[in-house]
Design an enzyme around this catalytic site. Structure first.
Site, PDB file in Angstrom:
ATOM      1  N   ARG A  80       0.840  -1.212   0.000  1.00 51.98           N
ATOM      2  CA  ARG A  80       0.000   0.000   0.000  1.00 51.98           C
ATOM      3  C   ARG A  80       0.871   1.256   0.000  1.00 51.98           C
ATOM      4  O   ARG A  80       0.534   2.259  -0.634  1.00 51.98           O
ATOM      5  CB  ARG A  80      -0.958  -0.025   1.201  1.00 51.98           C
ATOM      6  N   LYS A 183      -2.806   6.622   1.066  1.00 50.53           N
ATOM      7  CA  LYS A 183      -2.566   7.117   2.430  1.00 50.53           C
ATOM      8  C   LYS A 183      -1.618   8.316   2.370  1.00 50.53           C
ATOM      9  O   LYS A 183      -0.478   8.265   2.843  1.00 50.53           O
ATOM     10  CB  LYS A 183      -2.006   5.980   3.288  1.00 50.53           C
TER      11      LYS A 183
HETATM   12  N1  PLP Z   1      -9.022   4.582   6.695  1.00 46.39           N
HETATM   13  C1  PLP Z   1      -8.188   5.574   7.051  1.00 46.39           C
HETATM   14  C2  PLP Z   1      -8.515   6.943   6.603  1.00 46.39           C
HETATM   15  C3  PLP Z   1      -7.059   5.300   7.833  1.00 46.39           C
HETATM   16  O1  PLP Z   1      -6.235   6.276   8.190  1.00 46.39           O
HETATM   17  C4  PLP Z   1      -6.816   3.983   8.243  1.00 46.39           C
HETATM   18  C5  PLP Z   1      -5.627   3.655   9.006  1.00 46.39           C
HETATM   19  O2  PLP Z   1      -4.635   3.234   8.527  1.00 46.39           O
HETATM   20  C6  PLP Z   1      -7.719   2.979   7.846  1.00 46.39           C
HETATM   21  C7  PLP Z   1      -8.805   3.312   7.074  1.00 46.39           C
HETATM   22  C8  PLP Z   1      -7.509   1.568   8.261  1.00 46.39           C
HETATM   23  O3  PLP Z   1      -6.503   0.917   7.516  1.00 46.39           O
HETATM   24  P1  PLP Z   1      -5.707  -0.283   8.139  1.00 46.39           P
HETATM   25  O4  PLP Z   1      -6.693  -1.282   8.592  1.00 46.39           O
HETATM   26  O5  PLP Z   1      -4.874  -0.782   7.024  1.00 46.39           O
HETATM   27  O6  PLP Z   1      -4.911   0.265   9.262  1.00 46.39           O
HETATM   28  C1  COI Z   2      -3.513   3.607  11.525  1.00 42.52           C
HETATM   29  O1  COI Z   2      -4.488   2.997  11.947  1.00 42.52           O
HETATM   30  O2  COI Z   2      -2.393   3.079  11.480  1.00 42.52           O
HETATM   31  C2  COI Z   2      -3.615   4.973  11.046  1.00 42.52           C
HETATM   32  O3  COI Z   2      -2.757   5.358  10.316  1.00 42.52           O
HETATM   33  C3  COI Z   2      -4.760   5.787  11.488  1.00 42.52           C
HETATM   34  C4  COI Z   2      -4.441   7.057  12.186  1.00 42.52           C
HETATM   35  C5  COI Z   2      -3.656   6.901  13.425  1.00 42.52           C
HETATM   36  C6  COI Z   2      -3.921   8.097  11.278  1.00 42.52           C
END
Ligand code: PLP
Ligand code: COI
Length: 337
Positions: A80, A183
Site C-alpha cells: 500500500r 494514504k
Molecule cells: N481509513 C483511514 C482513513 C485510515 O487512516 C486507516 C488507518 O490506517 C484505515 C482506514 C484503516 O486501515 P488499516 O486497517 O490498514 O490500518
Molecule cells: C492507523 O491505523 O495506522 C492509522 O494510520 C490511522 C491514524 C492513526 C492516522
C-alpha cells in the site's frame, strides 16, 4: 525507560531509535538506525513541506501469548505504501527492504514492545516524503523513508465502550476521483477542521459520506466503516475514495469464515435503520464500536452487545489471532526472530 504499561494510550514518545533511508541519484541507500529520535533534516524547499508530497503507513507488532513478537501482515503495508508513493510520484521502496527495515527497528526497540499482559502493541509508523527542494510544482529528486515506533494502547480512551461519530454535510476529506484511496499525508490535514468541530460537539470521530453525492457511506477519518445488519450481515462500503484497510480486508475473511454473510458494495445512508451494530476498523482503532451517528439534528443509535454481539465476536477472533492465542491459519503473523 519508565512506562506504565497499564496506562498506554496512543501518543508519541521518544523510543530507542528509528530507521532512516535516503533516496538520491535514483536509488535508496542501505539506511541507518538513528538513536534517540532527533529531528530529521530536509531542504527548506522540501516538496513534503510545500506540496505535501508524503505518505505514511501504520502497522503493529505484538508480544504474543508464547512471549514471541510477531508483526501483522506487513507485506500489505509495503504494497500500500508503494501504491500511495506511485500516486504522488515518489519512488518505490522495495518490499523486501521494507520487511527487513521493520524487523530491524522492532528488534532495536524490543523493550518498547508492551508485555503480553498489557494488551498493547508496538505501533510501527513508516513515512516517505520528498526531502529535496522544489519550488515549481513537481516531484522532488530526493526522498527520505523513515520508520518510527511507539508502544501503543487504545486509540480512543473509551476503548471497546465505543464512540459517537459525526457526519458533516459541509466537509469532505477526499474528492470523488481524488487521493482518498491512498494514504497521503495531506488527506489527514484535510480532515482536521471537521475533526476539531466534531470533538467540540463530543464526537471523537468524523464519518464521511461519498464526496460526490453524500448518498453513500465512505469511511471515518482514521478507519474504515462497517456495519452488522439486523439479520447479521457484515457490510462495508465499496468506494474509490476510501483507504483499502488491511484490518477490514482481514475482518471480511474472518467474518466469512465464521459463517457470516459479507457484502462489500456501495452502502446508502438510507440503509442506516437496518444496522444493528456499527464499527470502525483499522490498525490504530482495531474494532471500535460506534454507539451513535449524528447528522444535522438527527441521532442514530446502535447497540453493540458487549458480551454477545458480532462486533465483540470479530474483535475476539482478530485479536486472538494477533496475540497468538489461536492458530495463525492465514499466515498473517510474521515472527520477528
Ligand atoms: N481509513 C483511514 C482513513 C485510515 O487512516 C486507516 C488507518 O490506517 C484505515 C482506514 C484503516 O486501515 P488499516 O486497517 O490498514 O490500518
Ligand atoms: C492507523 O491505523 O495506522 C492509522 O494510520 C490511522 C491514524 C492513526 C492516522
Amino acid at each position: 525507560m519508565d512506562i506504565d504499561w497499564s496506562k498506554l494510550g496512543f501518543s508519541y514518545i521518544t523510543t530507542k531509535s528509528h530507521i532512516e533511508f535516503e533516496y538520491t541519484d535514483g536509488k535508496w541507500n542501505d539506511g541507518k538506525i538513528i538513536e534517540g529520535n532527533p529531528f530529521v533534516s530536509m531542504s527548506i524547499a522540501a516538496s513534503a513541506l510545500h506540496y505535501g508530497q508524503a505518505t505514511f503507513e501504520g502497522l503493529k507488532a505484538y508480544r504474543c501469548a508464547d512471549n514471541k513478537i510477531r508483526v501483522f501482515r506487513d507485506i500489505e503495508n509495503a504494497r500500500r505504501l508503494n501504491a500511495s508513493a506511485k500516486y504522488a510520484c515518489m519512488p518505490e521502496f522495495p518490499e523486501e527492504k521494507f520487511i527487513d527495515a521493520v524487523t530491524k527497528i522492532v528488534k532495536d526497540n524490543i523493550e518498547y514492545v508492551p508485555p503480553y499482559s498489557a494488551n498493547g502493541s508496538l505501533y510501527i509508523r513508516p513515512v516517505m516524503f520528498g526531502s529535496g527542494p522544489v519550488i515549481g510544482i513537481a516531484p522532488a529528486e530526493a526522498y527520505k523513508f523513515i520508520i518510527l515506533v511507539i508502544p501503543a494502547g487504545p486509540y480512543y480512551k473509551s476503548g471497546f465502550i465505543g464512540v459517537d461519530a459525526m457526519i458533516f454535510d459541509d466537509y469532505d476529506r477526499a474528492a470523488p476521483n481524488g487521493s482518498g484511496r491512498y494514504k497521503l499525508a495531506g488527506n489527514y490535514a484535510a480532515s482536521m477542521t471537521a475533526g476539531k468541530l466534531a470533538k467540540e460537539k463530543g464526537c471523537p470521530v468524523v464519518l464521511y459520506l461519498d464526496p460526490k453525492e453524500h448518498k453513500y457511506f465512505d469511511e471515518f477519518s482514521s478507519s474504515n466503516f462497517f456495519a452488522i445488519t439486523k439479520d447479521g450481515t457484515y457490510i462495508t462500503p465499496l468506494s474509490n475514495s476510501i483507504l483499502p484497510s488491511i484490518t477490514n480486508k482481514s475482518l471480511i475473511q474472518v467474518a466469512a469464515d465464521i459463517g457470516m454473510k459479507v457484502e462489500k458494495r456501495p452502502v446508502e445512508f438510507s440503509e442506516i435503520d437496518t444496522f444493528a451494530e456499527v464499527g470502525a476498523c483499522g490498525t490504530a482503532v482495531v474494532i471500535t464500536p460506534v454507539n451513535k451517528i449524528h447528522r444535522c439534528d438527527k441521532v442514530y443509535t446502535f447497540t453493540s452487545d458487549a458480551s454477545n454481539g458480532f462486533l465483540v465476536k470479530l474483535y475476539k477472533e482478530l485479536t486472538d489471532l494477533q496475540y497468538g492465542r489461536t492458530k495463525d491459519k492465514y499466515g498473517w503473523m510474521r515472527l520477528i526472530e
